[in-house]
Design an enzyme around this catalytic site. Structure first.
Site, mmCIF file in Angstrom:
data_model
loop_
_atom_site.group_PDB
_atom_site.id
_atom_site.type_symbol
_atom_site.label_atom_id
_atom_site.label_comp_id
_atom_site.label_asym_id
_atom_site.label_seq_id
_atom_site.Cartn_x
_atom_site.Cartn_y
_atom_site.Cartn_z
ATOM 1 N N GLY A 224 16.879 -40.893 -8.889
ATOM 2 C CA GLY A 224 15.751 -40.253 -8.888
ATOM 3 C C GLY A 224 15.772 -39.489 -7.461
ATOM 4 O O GLY A 224 16.495 -39.526 -6.708
ATOM 5 N N CYS A 251 22.411 -44.346 1.091
ATOM 6 C CA CYS A 251 22.341 -43.496 -0.093
ATOM 7 C C CYS A 251 20.870 -42.895 -0.198
ATOM 8 O O CYS A 251 20.463 -42.338 0.577
ATOM 9 C CB CYS A 251 22.954 -44.245 -1.488
ATOM 10 N N HIS A 335 28.508 -44.636 0.332
ATOM 11 C CA HIS A 335 28.502 -46.195 0.126
ATOM 12 C C HIS A 335 29.430 -46.834 0.787
ATOM 13 O O HIS A 335 30.448 -46.878 0.262
ATOM 14 C CB HIS A 335 28.488 -46.527 -1.198
ATOM 15 N N GLU A 337 29.765 -50.046 1.076
ATOM 16 C CA GLU A 337 30.293 -51.239 0.343
ATOM 17 C C GLU A 337 31.139 -50.873 -0.490
ATOM 18 O O GLU A 337 32.068 -51.770 -0.774
ATOM 19 C CB GLU A 337 29.195 -51.981 -0.388
#
Length: 370
Positions: A224, A251, A335, A337
């Site tokens: 969103g 993010c 990201h 990760e």
């Protein structure tokens, strides 16, 4: 089954998921593999996902994980997308860890999917016109803008992806407060693998008291528009005024941190979703290949004087990270990760925890002591 776009385009295909009518923003991901991780990424909640790689399903889906587990490769305890669009679906899978087909998994969770779509043409349309609303409709189901299941992207979506209550993952002495706006489980795994204890709390929980017990704060990814998270932005802004330990955003966390600092965000035409986005560190000038999933970005020229851009997207020049010039506050739009995707940026977790340890004043005190 058919896909109907808001501009009137209708594409017919074959269903291989649940026979259910849904609606949502149609977006595309350019990753060649990783559909298990992608489909369970909470940042996709409320969206209909198009996979640009033409052959999907060949390696099947692994066994479901146990309740309460955060085991890989899943990023959440359920599929997050509204629906799935592919060009060529493979029902007969082949992989040593697979126990079911992609279609069987989607059907079991009530997620519609369509194959036989020219995803290259669809992606070109979305790149030229921007992301748009779409409907996945089973045969015999006429377009009805009110009957197809939708997710309210203003408020419902944020409540849906956050945990119902705080969760503590015991690890080492360093304690990280993970503000969960729809966090991928691999963020938790990445912190635990490096010896941290993770206090995972929903974004709407009171943060000040738990922040006082933490050696650092990590603001997660999520779905969103970040501007719809005004209460969280206000909480982070209050923390910025007095918190002295590291704050790291990933993010959506990059956007939340920017808004809290006084900056602004905007919607990208079609977003960055894939595992091959190139970014450059503006301090070292090194370049990295990154995994990304976001539809909004930070306006560089909106940052206050004591903040600066940190990373830039080499493809389109948009912001990929910010940092405070005077405090240990920083964030990235990608990201680190990186599951699925490259692990070029995983060092950021090491740097974050190293900084948490260097600035900690209670790492050697009993767990829970203020």
């Amino acid at each position: 089954m058919k896909l109907v776009l808001e501009d009137g385009t209708t594409l017919a295909g074959t269903s291989f998921g649940a026979p259910r009518a849904v609606t949502g923003e149609v977006v595309f991901n350019t990753g060649m593999t990783g559909y298990v991780e992608t489909l369970t990424d909470p940042s996709y909640r409320g969206q209909i996902l198009t996979l640009t790689y033409p052959l999907v399903g060949s390696y099947g889906v692994p066994a479901p994980r146990a309740p309460g587990s955060i085991a890989a490769p899943y990023e959440a305890d359920r599929i997050q997308v509204q629906g799935l669009i592919v060009q060529s679906y493979v029902e007969r899978y082949s992989h040593h860890a697979a126990v079911r087909s992609l279609g069987a998994w989607l059907t079991s969770e009530g997620i519609p999917a369509i194959t036989g779509i020219d995803t290259r043409a669809l992606t070109r349309k979305l790149r030229e016109a921007g992301t748009m609303k779409g409907w996945l409709l089973p045969d015999g189901h006429d377009l009805d803008r009110t009957s197809a299941h939708a997710v309210d992207m203003k408020e419902e979506v944020f409540r849906a992806v956050a945990p119902a209550a705080p969760i503590l993952y015991e690890g080492g002495k360093l304690r990280v407060l993970l503000v969960d706006v729809g966090a991928k489980d691999n963020i938790v795994r990445s912190l635990l693998e490096r010896g941290a204890t993770v206090d995972r709390v929903p974004w709407h929980a009171p943060l000040a008291e738990r922040a006082a017990l933490a050696d650092g704060i990590l603001i997660s990814n999520g779905p969103g528009d970040p501007k719809d998270l005004g209460p969280l932005v206000a909480q982070i802004r209050a923390l910025l005024a007095h918190y002295t330990r590291p704050i790291f955003g990933i993010c959506m966390g990059n956007q939340i941190l920017a808004l809290a600092a006084g900056g602004d965000t905007f919607k990208l035409p079609y977003g960055h979703r894939g595992v091959n986005q190139p970014v450059q560190d503006l301090l070292t000038r090194r370049c990295y290949v990154t995994s990304q999933n976001h539809g909004y970005a930070v306006r560089n020229d909106s940052l206050p004087a004591d903040w600066e851009p940190w990373f830039v997207n080499i493809n389109d020049g948009t912001n990929e990270g910010i940092r405070s010039r005077v405090r240990p506050f920083f964030s990235v739009q990608f990201h680190p990760e990186a599951s699925p995707g490259p692990q070029d940026a995983s060092y950021l977790f090491d740097d974050f925890l190293r900084l948490c340890g260097a600035m900690s004043n209670h790492a050697d005190t009993p767990r829970g002591a203020p």
